[in-house]
Design a protein around this motif. Structure first.
Motif, short mmCIF file in Angstrom:
data_model
loop_
_atom_site.label_atom_id
_atom_site.label_comp_id
_atom_site.label_asym_id
_atom_site.label_seq_id
_atom_site.Cartn_x
_atom_site.Cartn_y
_atom_site.Cartn_z
N ALA A 12 -4.91 -14.21 -5.43
CA ALA A 12 -6.25 -14.43 -4.83
C ALA A 12 -6.10 -15.00 -3.35
CB ALA A 12 -7.10 -15.34 -5.72
N PHE A 13 -6.51 -14.19 -2.56
CA PHE A 13 -6.69 -14.72 -1.23
C PHE A 13 -8.21 -15.24 -0.97
CE2 PHE A 13 -3.56 -11.36 -1.33
CZ PHE A 13 -2.49 -11.97 -0.59
N GLU A 70 -1.77 -18.00 -6.75
CA GLU A 70 -0.95 -17.04 -7.70
C GLU A 70 -1.17 -17.51 -9.05
OE1 GLU A 70 3.26 -15.97 -8.27
OE2 GLU A 70 2.46 -14.49 -6.75
N ALA A 71 -2.03 -16.80 -9.93
CA ALA A 71 -2.15 -17.39 -11.52
C ALA A 71 -1.31 -16.21 -12.36
CB ALA A 71 -3.68 -17.10 -11.50
N GLY A 102 -6.22 -9.57 -6.46
CA GLY A 102 -5.40 -8.20 -6.88
C GLY A 102 -4.22 -8.67 -7.52
N THR A 103 -3.40 -7.75 -8.02
CA THR A 103 -2.20 -7.74 -8.30
C THR A 103 -1.02 -6.84 -7.38
OG1 THR A 103 -2.23 -5.93 -9.86
CG2 THR A 103 -2.81 -7.99 -10.82
N ALA A 108 2.11 1.01 -8.24
CA ALA A 108 3.49 1.56 -8.83
C ALA A 108 3.62 1.50 -10.28
CB ALA A 108 4.67 0.64 -8.15
N ARG A 109 2.82 0.31 -10.98
CA ARG A 109 2.86 0.35 -12.35
C ARG A 109 1.99 1.23 -12.72
NH1 ARG A 109 2.84 -4.63 -10.61
NH2 ARG A 109 0.46 -4.79 -10.85
#
Length: 121
Positions: A12-13, A70-71, A102-103, A108-109
């Motif tokens: 998260a930003f 980052e979680a 986001g992730t 790509a995944r």
């Protein structure tokens, strides 16, 4: 040995702007506020959360700081936001301007391809 795939971390930003109340504090008061009013709440209510902080006030008038959280997963992120909202940092010392969550490399995944990234030497 079998490994269970894990969900990608949530990044998260958090774009924030300082308030006059925060700016009126001395540097030591700001450090004390963070270590006594924010960290204990985050530590008590979350796990699997890491943070980094970036100053942007010299480049933007709208956003003075970017907090990168980052979680380990979406629940950890939700608990983080709930915890932050219980502290004076949320809308008292800082105005939360925007949240960009986001992730990394989700495309790509999704498509089963290698992530595209730059590498410099």
């Amino acid at each position: 040995m079998s490994t269970t795939p894990t969900a990608p971390p949530v990044t998260a930003f958090m774009l924030v702007k300082t308030t006059q109340e925060w700016l009126a504090l001395s540097v030591q008061q700001r450090i004390d506020a963070f270590t006594t009013q924010v960290l204990p709440v985050i530590e008590a209510k979350t796990k699997g959360v890491r943070s980094r902080f970036y100053d942007t006030e010299f480049y933007s008038a709208r956003v003075t700081d970017v907090w990168v959280w980052e979680a380990d997963d979406h629940q950890a992120y939700q608990l983080l936001v709930d915890a932050l909202r219980e502290t004076p940092f949320w809308d008292r010392y800082f105005e939360v301007v925007d949240l960009l969550v986001g992730t990394e490399n989700a495309y790509a995944r999704t498509y089963g391809v290698d992530p595209v990234a730059t590498v410099t030497t």
